[in-house]
Design an enzyme around this catalytic site. Structure first.
Site, PDB file in Angstrom:
ATOM      1  N   ASP A  11      -4.467  34.618  15.394  1.00 36.15           N
ATOM      2  CA  ASP A  11      -5.764  35.184  15.050  1.00 36.15           C
ATOM      3  C   ASP A  11      -6.610  33.982  14.610  1.00 36.15           C
ATOM      4  OD1 ASP A  11      -7.770  37.081  14.229  1.00 36.15           O
ATOM      5  OD2 ASP A  11      -7.095  36.758  12.170  1.00 36.15           O
ATOM      6  N   ASP A  13     -10.072  33.959  12.426  1.00 33.04           N
ATOM      7  CA  ASP A  13     -10.635  34.013  11.075  1.00 33.04           C
ATOM      8  C   ASP A  13      -9.565  34.419  10.074  1.00 33.04           C
ATOM      9  OD1 ASP A  13     -13.086  33.356  12.210  1.00 33.04           O
ATOM     10  OD2 ASP A  13     -13.664  35.453  12.458  1.00 33.04           O
TER      11      ASP A  13
END
Length: 185
Positions: A11, A13
């Site tokens: 992922d 952020d």
């Protein structure tokens, strides 16, 4: 062709860079964790393939556009490259939560894009590293091994405790990479 068992999907952020409840809306707001850039480079140098799967609903919400997102990803790739690493593919979902797309995590659409872009038959045995439950849920139907990091929203996700069965927890991406490269996982 990469080997799915030597693929790490991240992922963005909260895993690679600082997250914000107000969204990361500009290149100036995109602030990587220094240890994550080096961790990605270390994976690459050790022969691992690194890809990114990131929800970017700020585009649908009008907070920033795809040109701004591309500038963030160009800078990410530049920093990783300077550290001696490479990102094989970045898949992102520009849709909002109510748009009915197939790519927004927790759906596996972004991982399917990564699988296809890397010309893999499956993602079985690859690693999915995130800071939220939806990251791990996206990897589940694809056969990814779940890793939750405590950066970003990770501590909140850990505190809820739901749905984390089978997930391995680490303080940050660098700690996961340390264990992975020491052949302890």
């Amino acid at each position: 062709m990469p080997d799915a068992s030597r693929l790490v999907i991240l992922d963005r952020d909260g895993v690679i860079n600082h997250d914000s409840d107000d969204y990361i809306k500009s290149l100036a707001e995109w602030i990587p964790y220094p240890s994550s850039i080096e961790a990605i480079a270390r994976l690459s140098r050790a022969g691992w393939t690194v890809a990114i799967a990131t929800n970017q609903s700020g585009i649908a919400r009008g907070y920033y556009d795809e040109v701004t997102l591309a500038a963030m990803h160009t800078e990410l790739e530049r920093q990783v490259g300077e550290a001696g690493g490479k990102i094989a593919h970045i898949a992102y979902c520009p849709h909002g939560p109510d748009d009915g797309c197939a790519c927004r995590k927790p759906l596996p659409g972004l991982l399917i894009q990564i699988r296809d872009a890397l010309e893999l038959n499956s993602l079985e045995g690859s690693w999915m590293v995130g800071d939220s439950l939806r990251d791990l849920q996206a990897g589940e139907p694809m056969g990814c091994r779940p890793v939750l990091v405590r950066t970003g929203k990770g501590r909140r996700t850990e505190a809820k405790g739901t749905g984390l069965d089978g997930a391995i927890l680490f303080d940050d991406l660098a700690a996961f990479v340390d264990r992975l490269l020491s052949h302890e996982l």
